[in-house]
Structure formats: C-alpha cells, structure tokens
Design a protein around this motif. Structure first.
Motif, PDB file in Angstrom:
ATOM      1  N   GLU B 218       0.824  -1.218   0.000  1.00 28.91           N
ATOM      2  CA  GLU B 218       0.000   0.000   0.000  1.00 28.91           C
ATOM      3  C   GLU B 218       0.850   1.257   0.000  1.00 28.91           C
ATOM      4  N   MET B 221       1.803   2.054  -3.480  1.00 24.47           N
ATOM      5  CA  MET B 221       0.668   2.607  -4.243  1.00 24.47           C
ATOM      6  C   MET B 221       0.485   4.081  -3.927  1.00 24.47           C
ATOM      7  N   TRP B 250       0.175  -5.279  -8.212  1.00 26.71           N
ATOM      8  CA  TRP B 250      -0.853  -4.247  -8.081  1.00 26.71           C
ATOM      9  C   TRP B 250      -0.681  -3.116  -9.094  1.00 26.71           C
ATOM     10  N   VAL B 254      -3.606  -0.323 -10.218  1.00 30.30           N
ATOM     11  CA  VAL B 254      -3.565   1.048  -9.708  1.00 30.30           C
ATOM     12  C   VAL B 254      -3.428   2.042 -10.861  1.00 30.30           C
ATOM     13  N   ARG B 257      -6.698   2.531 -12.603  1.00 32.90           N
ATOM     14  CA  ARG B 257      -7.594   3.376 -11.809  1.00 32.90           C
ATOM     15  C   ARG B 257      -7.173   4.846 -11.877  1.00 32.90           C
TER      16      ARG B 257
END
Lengths: 133, 365
Positions: B218, B221, B250, B254, B257
């Motif tokens: 995380e 990200m 990920w 990401v 998005r």
C-alpha cells in the motif's frame, strides 16, 4: 559440509551413529546432491537439501517446534518440538521425518530412507519405488 | 545481471561515530538508543518478525551480522549469481526517516553515506551505492544529495516507503529538485513503518508480521499516485521513482484506476500533460522481489504487459533478508529476462553497456 560418494547401489554411509546427538545434524554433499541428516529422539532422518518451495537451503535452518491453535481457537499451543525444520531462506516449515510442508498439503521435501547398519548411518538415495494403490 | 536490492550492514551502528557531525556524535555515543549500545537510532516498527528477518544461512563464518562480510557476500551473492552490479541500500540507515528530530536524522544520514562511501564503495566496482537521506528534512536531504550525489559509485537516493506523507507532496519537492539536478533516481524502499511515520497502511495498524509485510505494498501505491498526481516528473524530469520491495502485481490495477480518475478530473492537476500510466512507464521503476506467485504465472505477466511492465520491472534479490528471491529460480517470461534482469537497471543507473567478464572477475581483488 561433508563430501561423500555413494556406492554403486545408491547408498551412502554418512557417519557413525554416535557422531550425532539428538537435535544435531550433518550436512552432506553426495555428488551434486545436498542432503541434511538429522537425529531426533534417537532416530535419523535425511532430507534433500534444496527446498521445494524456491530452491533455498532447506537443511541449514533451525530444527524447532511450531504452534497450533488451542481448542478455544485463539489460543497458542506449542507442539512438535525438535521435529519441524524451517528453511534457512524463507522459513517455510517442514516435518523433518516426512518432508511434508506444514502449510501446503501439496508440497513435500524429498526424504530419504535411513537405516543403521552395524553402527553406521546409511542413507538410501535410490529413487522411491513407485507404488500403486 | 544486476541486483537492485542488496543490503549491506554493520555489526554496530557505532561505526558511524567518526563520521558523525561533532554536535550529534554524543547523541549516538552517550544518548538513548532503541536496542542497546550497538543499535541504530530509529523508531522501530511495531511488527516484530517472529524469526528475525535475515536468511538463517547468511551469518558469515567469520562472525558478525549478515551482509557485513564482503567476502561472504561475494560467495553467497555476487559471485554465485555472476552479478555485474549490486545496488547497495544499506540496512538500517534509511530508518532515519522515523526520527522526530530532522536535524539528527540528516546528520545520521550524512554519517551513513560517508561511512558507506569510505568502507564499501572502494571494495568492488560491482557495488553501487544508494545514498540515504532524511525526507522529513527536505532541505537537508537536498543538500546531502548535492553533497555526495556526484560520487562515481552513487547510483540513487534511498528513503523508506514509510513516511509522514506521500512523496509527491510539495513538502518533498526540494528533494526531488536536487535529485533531478544530480540526475539520480529516488528509491522508496519498504520500511520505516515506525516512529513519526504513523500511517503504515490505510486502515490503521495491522496485527501480525506476515499480514503487515504483505500489505505494505500500500505504501508503494500511495507514493506512486502522489508523485504522478503532483507532476513531479513534469517539474523535475531528470529524476525517477524506484519502488523497492513494494510488490509489482498491483501496478496495472492502480495505474488503470489512476488513468480513469485523472481523465474525468483532469482539472484538479492541470500541470499534467499525459496519462498517469504514461508518466509511470517513463519515470517509474519497480523492483521485483518479493515477486508475487499466482497459481497461473501468466496471470501476472498478462496484466503487467498491459502497462508496459517489461520496461518497468528490475530484478532484486533482497539479500540477505528472509524473503530473498533467487535469480536462478525466480521465473520470468523468456522475452522479459534481458530487460528485467539487466537492461532496465543498466539504463536507469547509466551503467556501462558491457563489462568484459575478466574485468568483473578481478574487480574484487
């Protein structure tokens, strides 16, 4: 690391029985093969030295126990003291006798049969005989 | 082959004493330390690895801590895998980011850099240095990047992925500006989840080590989104972001998005001229370890291919840590191997295109 050759029958004499105390191990190199020999409660177990997870140094990690959940779900119960081998790289746990991974039922480190022959510890490196069920 | 995440340690943080500014030397010599006399001043994370975070077999036969013995590092890593280069990131030094006192943090970073350039850099031409800075002191970090960033062994700047705010925030722009000026990437390495860096993950603190370790992606990200949204690479086009040990699977999700939301709300960040994923493709690199292992390996590569992952991934082993990836057994698609194991890092760090093997073999003498 003890460097040894196997005999023509695929067996290797690793050491004398009294060379290893309980909880001790011997790291062997037989040809290109790495093997860990462990003595646990007077019995000997031999595992292939390359971890089936990612090729790590399986037999150089600690021989220890592990924790299972107690009956009340959130409890911790220590068990299998001295019978769980943690790979030296990623710490994956294997039963030292069977080579079975504790977390992944589909993963097993190769274990070799060991017998005591007149005080000598002999590891059988021959491929396991196929059994039909 | 180039390994983009190698940790070089020390037996005692007291090795820094001779390198530490006089004003701060007493802090380390007589001051409070988090883990005994030899420990490094930092706020430790609240998740303690139940087995210790080193590979058990990396303790050097000569004694001492893992990755403190150059000869043993050669045997276990550099020579064993025939590496052309290893990017050293230090061990605890980057944890200066956890300290509340930014001036002490920067002093420790300077001492760390002088120590590593004095003791490790001369050992072997294959070793490339990441200089540590204290991001909570952006002006101090910028000064340090300008002070030592031109050393011929220095390949990048490193900070922890644990931080007080995401790295695209204008608070950090002096650091990016200096890195761009010195033509150096800034690497955000997993860690620094302690002390003043109080936001390990978005939900608040997780509980267990493995749970936390898996979810610290995380932080990667968050930094990625922030650096892209703030237009860091529009303003400072000669630097790059390297996400180290933050995961790679990920990344496509990401970026998809970010592209979608940016397209709708472009007006919030009018300084951007391209899609976030286009900036990422050019300016962001991610190291592979610990590489996610889907049941079907193709699931990973298909998604990564969609965002140009072959140009963005760089192999890393994380030696001597417990989640080491072995370059011989870690699987990459055949047509990705040259780029991921070598070419991408070679281009990013501007390393010579080809090294004669005899020279590489003799470099450690």
């Amino acid at each position: 690391m003890r460097v040894l050759d196997s005999d023509t029958d695929g067996r290797v004499t690793a050491c004398r029985e009294d060379e290893l105390g309980d909880g001790e191990r011997l790291l062997l190199k037989v040809g290109r093969r790495r093997i860990g020999l462990f003595r646990v409660d007077g019995r000997f177990f031999a595992l292939h030295g390359v971890c089936p997870h990612a090729g790590g140094a399986l037999c150089e990690g600690p021989l220890t126990g592990t924790t299972r959940t107690a009956d009340d779900f959130f409890g911790f119960e220590y068990e299998r003291e001295g019978r769980v081998l943690r790979c030296a790289w990623h710490g994956w746990e294997f039963d030292v006798e069977s080579g079975q991974s504790l977390a992944d039922p589909g993963l097993r480190a190769r274990s070799y049969p060991v017998r005591i022959d007149d005080g000598a510890v002999v590891i059988d490196l021959r491929p396991p005989r196929r059994t039909t069920t | 082959m180039i390994d983009c995440d190698v940790h070089n340690g020390w037996d005692s943080a007291r090795v820094l004493l001779p390198y530490l500014d006089r004003s701060f030397r007493d802090y380390l010599d007589r001051g409070e330390l988090p883990g005994g006399r030899d420990s490094f001043p930092h706020g430790h994370r609240a998740w303690l690895h139940p087995e210790g975070y080193m590979r058990y077999d990396t303790l050097p036969p000569s004694g001492g801590a893992p990755a403190t013995d150059y000869a043993y590092m050669c045997e276990q890593l550099l020579d064993r895998y025939d590496l052309d280069y290893a990017i050293l990131l230090g061990e605890e030094g980057m944890e200066v980011s956890t300290l509340a006192n930014p001036y002490y943090a920067s002093a420790l970073a300077r001492a760390h850099n002088d120590w590593v350039l004095d003791t490790w850099a001369p050992l072997d031409d294959r070793l490339r240095i990441s200089i540590t800075v204290a991001p909570q002191d952006p002006e101090g970090a910028a000064a340090e990047i300008r002070r030592v960033g031109g050393h011929p062994s220095v390949s990048q700047v490193v900070v922890t992925s644990g931080s007080q705010r995401p790295y695209g925030d204008p608070f950090f722009h002096p650091m990016w500006e200096a890195a761009s000026e010195m033509r150096l990437p800034i690497a955000a390495h997993l860690g620094g989840q302690g002390g003043v860096n109080a936001n390990p993950t978005g939900t608040g603190p997780p509980t267990f080590y493995w749970e936390t370790h898996a979810m610290l992606c995380e932080t990667g990200m968050g930094h990625l989104a922030s650096v892209l949204a703030h237009g860091v690479f529009e303003r400072y086009p000669h630097t790059r972001l390297v996400l180290v040990e933050c995961g790679v699977a990920w990344l496509p999700a990401v970026l998809w998005r970010l592209d979608a939301d940016y397209t709708a709300l472009r007006k919030e960040t009018p300084w951007l001229k391209r899609l976030p994923s286009e900036y990422a493709h050019e300016f962001v690199r991610v190291t592979t370890q610990p590489l996610e292992r889907p049941r079907n390996p193709d699931a990973l590569w298909t998604a990564l291919d969609d965002i140009g992952g072959r140009d963005m991934l760089m192999f890393a082993s994380d030696y001597p840590h417990w989640d080491f990836d072995d370059p011989f057994t870690t699987r990459f698609p055949a047509e990705w191997r040259d780029a991921v194991l070598d070419g991408n890092a070679r281009a990013l760090y501007r390393l010579p295109a080809a090294r004669p093997r005899e020279e590489a073999a003799g470099a450690g003498a």
